[in-house]
Design a protein around this motif. Structure first.
Motif, PDB file in Angstrom:
ATOM      1  N   LEU A  61      16.874  49.888 -56.040  1.00 11.63           N
ATOM      2  CA  LEU A  61      16.419  51.240 -56.361  1.00 11.63           C
ATOM      3  C   LEU A  61      17.515  52.021 -57.079  1.00 11.63           C
ATOM      4  O   LEU A  61      17.253  52.715 -58.065  1.00 11.63           O
ATOM      5  CB  LEU A  61      15.993  51.956 -55.082  1.00 11.63           C
ATOM      6  CG  LEU A  61      15.454  53.374 -55.241  1.00 11.63           C
ATOM      7  CD1 LEU A  61      14.288  53.412 -56.218  1.00 11.63           C
ATOM      8  CD2 LEU A  61      15.035  53.931 -53.901  1.00 11.63           C
ATOM      9  N   ASP A  62      18.730  51.922 -56.596  1.00 12.14           N
ATOM     10  CA  ASP A  62      19.844  52.610 -57.255  1.00 12.14           C
ATOM     11  C   ASP A  62      19.989  52.160 -58.702  1.00 12.14           C
ATOM     12  O   ASP A  62      20.199  52.973 -59.604  1.00 12.14           O
ATOM     13  CB  ASP A  62      21.151  52.331 -56.506  1.00 12.14           C
ATOM     14  CG  ASP A  62      21.256  53.095 -55.203  1.00 12.14           C
ATOM     15  OD1 ASP A  62      20.518  54.088 -55.030  1.00 12.14           O
ATOM     16  OD2 ASP A  62      22.085  52.712 -54.359  1.00 12.14           O
ATOM     17  N   ARG A  63      19.903  50.853 -58.935  1.00 17.03           N
ATOM     18  CA  ARG A  63      20.036  50.318 -60.293  1.00 17.03           C
ATOM     19  C   ARG A  63      18.889  50.801 -61.179  1.00 17.03           C
ATOM     20  O   ARG A  63      19.101  51.144 -62.348  1.00 17.03           O
ATOM     21  CB  ARG A  63      20.060  48.792 -60.275  1.00 17.03           C
ATOM     22  CG  ARG A  63      21.322  48.157 -59.720  1.00 17.03           C
ATOM     23  CD  ARG A  63      21.335  46.661 -60.012  1.00 17.03           C
ATOM     24  NE  ARG A  63      21.404  46.419 -61.443  1.00 17.03           N
ATOM     25  CZ  ARG A  63      20.801  45.390 -62.063  1.00 17.03           C
ATOM     26  NH1 ARG A  63      20.064  44.536 -61.379  1.00 17.03           N
ATOM     27  NH2 ARG A  63      20.922  45.250 -63.364  1.00 17.03           N
ATOM     28  N   ALA A  64      17.691  50.826 -60.634  1.00 18.56           N
ATOM     29  CA  ALA A  64      16.532  51.259 -61.413  1.00 18.56           C
ATOM     30  C   ALA A  64      16.656  52.726 -61.802  1.00 18.56           C
ATOM     31  O   ALA A  64      16.399  53.107 -62.950  1.00 18.56           O
ATOM     32  CB  ALA A  64      15.246  51.021 -60.623  1.00 18.56           C
ATOM     33  N   VAL A  65      17.040  53.573 -60.874  1.00 18.91           N
ATOM     34  CA  VAL A  65      17.201  55.000 -61.161  1.00 18.91           C
ATOM     35  C   VAL A  65      18.307  55.209 -62.190  1.00 18.91           C
ATOM     36  O   VAL A  65      18.151  55.989 -63.144  1.00 18.91           O
ATOM     37  CB  VAL A  65      17.497  55.781 -59.869  1.00 18.91           C
ATOM     38  CG1 VAL A  65      17.896  57.223 -60.180  1.00 18.91           C
ATOM     39  CG2 VAL A  65      16.287  55.765 -58.942  1.00 18.91           C
ATOM     40  N   ALA A  66      19.425  54.507 -62.029  1.00 15.98           N
ATOM     41  CA  ALA A  66      20.530  54.645 -62.979  1.00 15.98           C
ATOM     42  C   ALA A  66      20.118  54.187 -64.371  1.00 15.98           C
ATOM     43  O   ALA A  66      20.486  54.808 -65.381  1.00 15.98           O
ATOM     44  CB  ALA A  66      21.738  53.849 -62.491  1.00 15.98           C
ATOM     45  N   ALA A  67      19.341  53.112 -64.447  1.00 17.49           N
ATOM     46  CA  ALA A  67      18.889  52.614 -65.751  1.00 17.49           C
ATOM     47  C   ALA A  67      17.986  53.638 -66.424  1.00 17.49           C
ATOM     48  O   ALA A  67      18.159  53.941 -67.617  1.00 17.49           O
ATOM     49  CB  ALA A  67      18.157  51.288 -65.582  1.00 17.49           C
ATOM     50  N   PHE A  68      17.021  54.171 -65.688  1.00 10.85           N
ATOM     51  CA  PHE A  68      16.120  55.165 -66.280  1.00 10.85           C
ATOM     52  C   PHE A  68      16.894  56.404 -66.731  1.00 10.85           C
ATOM     53  O   PHE A  68      16.621  56.975 -67.782  1.00 10.85           O
ATOM     54  CB  PHE A  68      15.032  55.555 -65.275  1.00 10.85           C
ATOM     55  CG  PHE A  68      13.661  55.072 -65.664  1.00 10.85           C
ATOM     56  CD1 PHE A  68      13.470  53.776 -66.123  1.00 10.85           C
ATOM     57  CD2 PHE A  68      12.565  55.897 -65.578  1.00 10.85           C
ATOM     58  CE1 PHE A  68      12.207  53.327 -66.491  1.00 10.85           C
ATOM     59  CE2 PHE A  68      11.299  55.467 -65.934  1.00 10.85           C
ATOM     60  CZ  PHE A  68      11.130  54.176 -66.404  1.00 10.85           C
ATOM     61  N   ARG A  69      17.857  56.808 -65.915  1.00 10.01           N
ATOM     62  CA  ARG A  69      18.655  57.980 -66.271  1.00 10.01           C
ATOM     63  C   ARG A  69      19.415  57.743 -67.573  1.00 10.01           C
ATOM     64  O   ARG A  69      19.664  58.674 -68.346  1.00 10.01           O
ATOM     65  CB  ARG A  69      19.613  58.305 -65.126  1.00 10.01           C
ATOM     66  CG  ARG A  69      20.291  59.654 -65.225  1.00 10.01           C
ATOM     67  CD  ARG A  69      21.063  59.950 -63.966  1.00 10.01           C
ATOM     68  NE  ARG A  69      20.170  60.221 -62.845  1.00 10.01           N
ATOM     69  CZ  ARG A  69      20.365  59.779 -61.598  1.00 10.01           C
ATOM     70  NH1 ARG A  69      21.400  59.020 -61.319  1.00 10.01           N
ATOM     71  NH2 ARG A  69      19.515  60.090 -60.661  1.00 10.01           N
ATOM     72  N   ALA A  70      19.767  56.485 -67.839  1.00  9.43           N
ATOM     73  CA  ALA A  70      20.497  56.124 -69.055  1.00  9.43           C
ATOM     74  C   ALA A  70      19.570  55.755 -70.207  1.00  9.43           C
ATOM     75  O   ALA A  70      20.034  55.368 -71.278  1.00  9.43           O
ATOM     76  CB  ALA A  70      21.439  54.961 -68.761  1.00  9.43           C
ATOM     77  N   GLY A  71      18.243  55.866 -69.998  1.00  9.86           N
ATOM     78  CA  GLY A  71      17.286  55.539 -71.048  1.00  9.86           C
ATOM     79  C   GLY A  71      17.072  54.050 -71.242  1.00  9.86           C
ATOM     80  O   GLY A  71      16.643  53.618 -72.312  1.00  9.86           O
TER      81      GLY A  71
ATOM     82  N   ASP B  24       5.611  45.108 -64.729  1.00  6.11           N
ATOM     83  CA  ASP B  24       5.612  45.853 -65.993  1.00  6.11           C
ATOM     84  C   ASP B  24       7.040  46.146 -66.425  1.00  6.11           C
ATOM     85  O   ASP B  24       7.908  46.445 -65.596  1.00  6.11           O
ATOM     86  CB  ASP B  24       4.864  47.176 -65.836  1.00  6.11           C
ATOM     87  CG  ASP B  24       3.355  47.007 -65.866  1.00  6.11           C
ATOM     88  OD1 ASP B  24       2.880  45.872 -65.651  1.00  6.11           O
ATOM     89  OD2 ASP B  24       2.653  48.007 -66.090  1.00  6.11           O
ATOM     90  N   LEU B  25       7.256  46.061 -67.727  1.00  5.90           N
ATOM     91  CA  LEU B  25       8.515  46.474 -68.332  1.00  5.90           C
ATOM     92  C   LEU B  25       8.358  47.945 -68.705  1.00  5.90           C
ATOM     93  O   LEU B  25       7.491  48.291 -69.511  1.00  5.90           O
ATOM     94  CB  LEU B  25       8.793  45.620 -69.573  1.00  5.90           C
ATOM     95  CG  LEU B  25      10.073  45.889 -70.372  1.00  5.90           C
ATOM     96  CD1 LEU B  25      11.314  45.652 -69.512  1.00  5.90           C
ATOM     97  CD2 LEU B  25      10.102  44.998 -71.606  1.00  5.90           C
ATOM     98  N   LEU B  26       9.180  48.810 -68.111  1.00  2.87           N
ATOM     99  CA  LEU B  26       9.025  50.256 -68.250  1.00  2.87           C
ATOM    100  C   LEU B  26      10.261  50.896 -68.860  1.00  2.87           C
ATOM    101  O   LEU B  26      11.390  50.476 -68.585  1.00  2.87           O
ATOM    102  CB  LEU B  26       8.768  50.903 -66.885  1.00  2.87           C
ATOM    103  CG  LEU B  26       7.565  50.408 -66.085  1.00  2.87           C
ATOM    104  CD1 LEU B  26       7.505  51.125 -64.746  1.00  2.87           C
ATOM    105  CD2 LEU B  26       6.265  50.613 -66.855  1.00  2.87           C
ATOM    106  N   TYR B  27      10.040  51.925 -69.677  1.00  6.09           N
ATOM    107  CA  TYR B  27      11.109  52.733 -70.272  1.00  6.09           C
ATOM    108  C   TYR B  27      10.785  54.212 -70.072  1.00  6.09           C
ATOM    109  O   TYR B  27       9.601  54.593 -70.087  1.00  6.09           O
ATOM    110  CB  TYR B  27      11.154  52.537 -71.788  1.00  6.09           C
ATOM    111  CG  TYR B  27      11.801  51.305 -72.330  1.00  6.09           C
ATOM    112  CD1 TYR B  27      13.126  51.322 -72.782  1.00  6.09           C
ATOM    113  CD2 TYR B  27      11.073  50.122 -72.465  1.00  6.09           C
ATOM    114  CE1 TYR B  27      13.711  50.198 -73.346  1.00  6.09           C
ATOM    115  CE2 TYR B  27      11.655  48.990 -73.019  1.00  6.09           C
ATOM    116  CZ  TYR B  27      12.973  49.036 -73.462  1.00  6.09           C
ATOM    117  OH  TYR B  27      13.548  47.926 -74.008  1.00  6.09           O
ATOM    118  N   PRO B  28      11.796  55.077 -69.987  1.00  9.01           N
ATOM    119  CA  PRO B  28      11.528  56.503 -70.178  1.00  9.01           C
ATOM    120  C   PRO B  28      10.997  56.702 -71.596  1.00  9.01           C
ATOM    121  O   PRO B  28      11.617  56.241 -72.563  1.00  9.01           O
ATOM    122  CB  PRO B  28      12.903  57.161 -70.008  1.00  9.01           C
ATOM    123  CG  PRO B  28      13.755  56.140 -69.344  1.00  9.01           C
ATOM    124  CD  PRO B  28      13.231  54.809 -69.757  1.00  9.01           C
TER     125      PRO B  28
END
Length: 229
Positions: A17-27, A43-47
């Motif tokens: 979860l930490d890695r996923a949140v950090a990745a989304f925060r970084a785009g 699913d492969l997801l992006y902001p």
């Protein structure tokens, strides 16, 4: 529950979860598996606001399913985006046999007016990125939306359940809950991961292998539900 300030975690789900949140925060992208007893898809997801032509190419090449943008209910309401099944008058509009959910999340399909055909990587990236940007603009309503986008188009819009994960646990809601936790614009682009050999959904094991090979965070839907609903 929030993951911010979690610190060093020895919990594999917490680490994911930490890695996923950090990745989304970084785009950056994240892989999200909903549940084996639901769609059973990753699913492969992006902001959406971070999507580039290269990201669209990755979605269609490495994902292979339907490229979509998920929007929260409040944003869809501001843009006057309906659930498509509620406005279609056609005998095929019957979802009583839908095996994994009560109803689909599909809304309109759109293109940005500054694109050409709307289907190229450049055109779809423009459409997706602008959807991400305007989703965060409180004063941007249906008139502005209609001036900038046209329908039908090549980007499928999905409308989330109003209460996200407390009401529905599809990739639409999972991705938007992740975006909310990461503090990015409330719009998520994504595509289902398919298996080139079988034509079916990519297995969870193969999705995890892809995540390791490409250093993309992989998170289970149940982890998001437990932490973010």
């Amino acid at each position: 529950m929030t993951v911010q300030g979690r610190g060093e975690s020895t919990d594999p789900d917490g680490d994911a979860l930490d890695r996923a949140v950090a990745a989304f925060r970084a785009g950056e992208p994240v892989l999200v598996h909903d549940a084996d007893d639901r769609e059973g898809e990753t699913d492969l997801l992006y902001p959406a606001s971070a999507v580039t032509p290269a990201a669209v190419a990755r979605l269609r090449n490495d994902g292979g399913g339907l490229v979509f943008v998920a929007l929260p209910d409040a944003v869809a309401e501001r843009f006057d985006l309906p659930f498509l099944h509620e406005v279609l008058d056609h005998p095929a509009n019957d979802h009583t046999d839908l095996g994994y959910d009560a109803h689909p999340s599909f809304s309109l399909t759109v293109n940005h007016r500054d694109g050409f055909t709307g289907v190229t990587d450049d055109d779809r990236a423009l459409t997706i990125r602008r959807l991400g940007e305007v989703s965060d603009e409180a004063g941007y309503g249906v008139e502005a939306f209609a001036e900038e986008f046209r329908t039908p188009g090549h980007v499928h819009l999905l409308r989330a359940a109003p209460d996200l994960l407390t009401e529905r646990r599809g990739h639409t809601e999972l991705g938007l809950a992740l975006a909310r936790e990461a503090g990015v614009s409330p719009a998520v682009a994504g595509c289902e991961m398919l298996d080139d050999g079988t034509g079916g959904a990519l297995s969870t094991a193969d999705a995890r292998a892809y995540a390791r090979e490409h250093d993309v965070p992989f998170v289970e839907g149940a982890t998001l539900v437990d932490a973010l609903r």
